[in-house]
Design a protein around this motif. Structure first.
Motif, PDB file in Angstrom:
ATOM      1  N   CYS A 135       0.850  -1.198   0.000  1.00  0.00           N
ATOM      2  CA  CYS A 135       0.000   0.000   0.000  1.00  0.00           C
ATOM      3  C   CYS A 135       0.883   1.245   0.000  1.00  0.00           C
ATOM      4  O   CYS A 135       1.970   1.239   0.590  1.00  0.00           O
ATOM      5  CB  CYS A 135      -0.914   0.023   1.223  1.00  0.00           C
TER       6      CYS A 135
ATOM      7  N   ASN B 271      -1.970   6.208   2.222  1.00  0.00           N
ATOM      8  CA  ASN B 271      -3.026   5.362   2.770  1.00  0.00           C
ATOM      9  C   ASN B 271      -2.568   4.618   4.014  1.00  0.00           C
ATOM     10  O   ASN B 271      -3.357   4.379   4.936  1.00  0.00           O
ATOM     11  CB  ASN B 271      -3.528   4.398   1.696  1.00  0.00           C
TER      12      ASN B 271
ATOM     13  N   ARG C  50      -4.577   5.000   7.513  1.00  0.00           N
ATOM     14  CA  ARG C  50      -5.016   3.801   8.234  1.00  0.00           C
ATOM     15  C   ARG C  50      -4.441   3.786   9.643  1.00  0.00           C
ATOM     16  O   ARG C  50      -5.130   3.396  10.602  1.00  0.00           O
ATOM     17  CB  ARG C  50      -4.581   2.553   7.463  1.00  0.00           C
TER      18      ARG C  50
ATOM     19  N   PHE D  56     -11.980   0.986   4.504  1.00  0.00           N
ATOM     20  CA  PHE D  56     -11.418   0.992   3.160  1.00  0.00           C
ATOM     21  C   PHE D  56     -12.471   1.423   2.139  1.00  0.00           C
ATOM     22  O   PHE D  56     -13.677   1.226   2.335  1.00  0.00           O
ATOM     23  CB  PHE D  56     -10.903  -0.399   2.783  1.00  0.00           C
ATOM     24  N   ALA D  57     -12.003   2.017   1.048  1.00  0.00           N
ATOM     25  CA  ALA D  57     -12.886   2.323  -0.072  1.00  0.00           C
ATOM     26  C   ALA D  57     -13.357   1.001  -0.681  1.00  0.00           C
ATOM     27  O   ALA D  57     -12.684  -0.028  -0.584  1.00  0.00           O
ATOM     28  CB  ALA D  57     -12.149   3.167  -1.108  1.00  0.00           C
TER      29      ALA D  57
ATOM     30  N   GLY E  89     -13.945  -2.130  -2.679  1.00  0.00           N
ATOM     31  CA  GLY E  89     -13.113  -2.888  -3.592  1.00  0.00           C
ATOM     32  C   GLY E  89     -11.624  -2.740  -3.397  1.00  0.00           C
ATOM     33  O   GLY E  89     -10.851  -3.206  -4.229  1.00  0.00           O
ATOM     34  N   SER E  90     -11.188  -2.099  -2.311  1.00  0.00           N
ATOM     35  CA  SER E  90      -9.762  -1.877  -2.089  1.00  0.00           C
ATOM     36  C   SER E  90      -9.345  -2.382  -0.719  1.00  0.00           C
ATOM     37  O   SER E  90     -10.109  -2.312   0.248  1.00  0.00           O
ATOM     38  CB  SER E  90      -9.417  -0.386  -2.198  1.00  0.00           C
ATOM     39  N   ARG E  91      -8.122  -2.874  -0.638  1.00  0.00           N
ATOM     40  CA  ARG E  91      -7.540  -3.262   0.638  1.00  0.00           C
ATOM     41  C   ARG E  91      -6.460  -2.279   1.072  1.00  0.00           C
ATOM     42  O   ARG E  91      -5.734  -2.539   2.024  1.00  0.00           O
ATOM     43  CB  ARG E  91      -6.949  -4.669   0.548  1.00  0.00           C
ATOM     44  N   CYS E  92      -6.355  -1.150   0.367  1.00  0.00           N
ATOM     45  CA  CYS E  92      -5.360  -0.127   0.691  1.00  0.00           C
ATOM     46  C   CYS E  92      -5.981   1.258   0.844  1.00  0.00           C
ATOM     47  O   CYS E  92      -5.688   1.966   1.809  1.00  0.00           O
ATOM     48  CB  CYS E  92      -4.287  -0.066  -0.398  1.00  0.00           C
ATOM     49  N   ARG E  93      -6.799   1.652  -0.101  1.00  0.00           N
ATOM     50  CA  ARG E  93      -7.327   3.023  -0.135  1.00  0.00           C
ATOM     51  C   ARG E  93      -8.332   3.226   0.991  1.00  0.00           C
ATOM     52  O   ARG E  93      -9.330   2.516   1.078  1.00  0.00           O
ATOM     53  CB  ARG E  93      -7.959   3.323  -1.485  1.00  0.00           C
TER      54      ARG E  93
ATOM     55  N   ARG F 169     -13.152  10.270   1.608  1.00  0.00           N
ATOM     56  CA  ARG F 169     -12.475  10.342   0.323  1.00  0.00           C
ATOM     57  C   ARG F 169     -13.387  10.963  -0.721  1.00  0.00           C
ATOM     58  O   ARG F 169     -14.564  10.608  -0.830  1.00  0.00           O
ATOM     59  CB  ARG F 169     -12.033   8.952  -0.136  1.00  0.00           C
TER      60      ARG F 169
END
Length: 265
Positions: free
Chosen positions: A112, A116, A120, A128-129, A131-135, A154
């Motif tokens: 990531c 981000n 976190r 998370f946003a 569909g994301s595991r980072c954003r 966001r």
């Protein structure tokens, strides 16, 4: 005792009282400016903060420390400050943000980007946003620079409300020794969690590239940690402090003589 003698003594007494008042006024006129330019300006500039007095560095399990130039010295922050070189600032005319690499790299290789990662780390319960595991999509936190509770969401118009601040601003790092670092070392400095905190966007803009002599967090509860963190970063990357910067740091640490350096753990 004649009336003339009584009048004379009364006049002498009044004269001494007048001189005492005048002397006290002159002493105050001499002392107050010294007090103001050493401690007073920081006590009077903003109301005492109610926000946090520290901020995390690493989050166990998914954040890794970034390789600095040298280890942060443990122990008293004031002692670490004394060990830093003191020099006038170098020129900043040739400064370019690109000298510190592409913004928000994945320097610790956890998958990531740095922005981000810091969101976190600093926003408890951040989500998370889709569909994301980072954003990071949203989160609420008690912001350290102002002490206010801020919500991050966001979006094109809202993401700027929470920004990631370089505790030692990159412009300040450039004029206090970063020009002598390698490109990789500058990338690490720009992405090191030790040097990064999620903060109020406007406070970050107000700070700009200022050092401690020109800007301190309005939340006074956070200032000891903030200055100790700057000292820790400068020690880790072989940077120096200017005379005015050192004076400002010493004034802050004077209110917290037991403040330790901030270690990347």
């Amino acid at each position: 005792m004649t009336a003339t003698l009584r009048d004379y003594r009364r006049a002498r007494r009044r004269s001494r009282q007048a001189w005492a008042v005048l002397a006290a006024g002159l002493l105050a006129a001499l002392v107050l400016p010294v007090w103001f330019f050493t401690v007073g300006q920081f006590l009077l500039a903003e109301p005492r903060g109610t926000g946090p007095s520290a901020a995390p560095v690493l989050a166990r399990g998914w954040m890794q420390p970034v390789a600095a130039v040298r280890a942060v010295p443990g122990g008293n922050a004031a002692d670490a400050l004394e060990a830093l070189p003191v020099r006038d600032p170098a020129g900043i005319g040739n400064y370019d943000r690109s000298a510190f690499g592409q913004a928000w790299l994945d320097v610790d290789r956890n998958g990531c980007d740095t922005r981000n990662d810091i969101l976190r780390r600093d926003l408890p319960g951040a989500s998370f946003a889709a569909g994301s595991r980072c954003r990071i999509g949203a989160g609420t936190f008690q912001e350290p620079y102002t002490g206010r509770t801020i919500t991050f969401r966001r979006g094109s118009g809202s993401s700027k409300d929470v920004q990631i601040d370089h505790v030692v601003a990159l412009g300040d790092a450039w004029r206090t020794g970063a020009q002598q670092l390698t490109a990789v070392q500058r990338q690490h400095l720009a992405n090191d969690p030790l040097n990064l905190i999620a903060v109020d966007g406007q406070a970050n803009q107000d700070k700009g590239a200022s050092d401690a002599a020109a800007w301190l967090p309005p939340n006074r509860n956070f200032r000891c940690h903030y200055v100790a963190r700057q000292i820790s970063v400068k020690a880790a990357y072989g940077l120096w402090v200017t005379p005015a910067e050192k004076d400002a740091m010493q004034r802050v640490l004077g209110s917290c003589p037991n403040q330790h350096t901030v270690l990347p753990r």
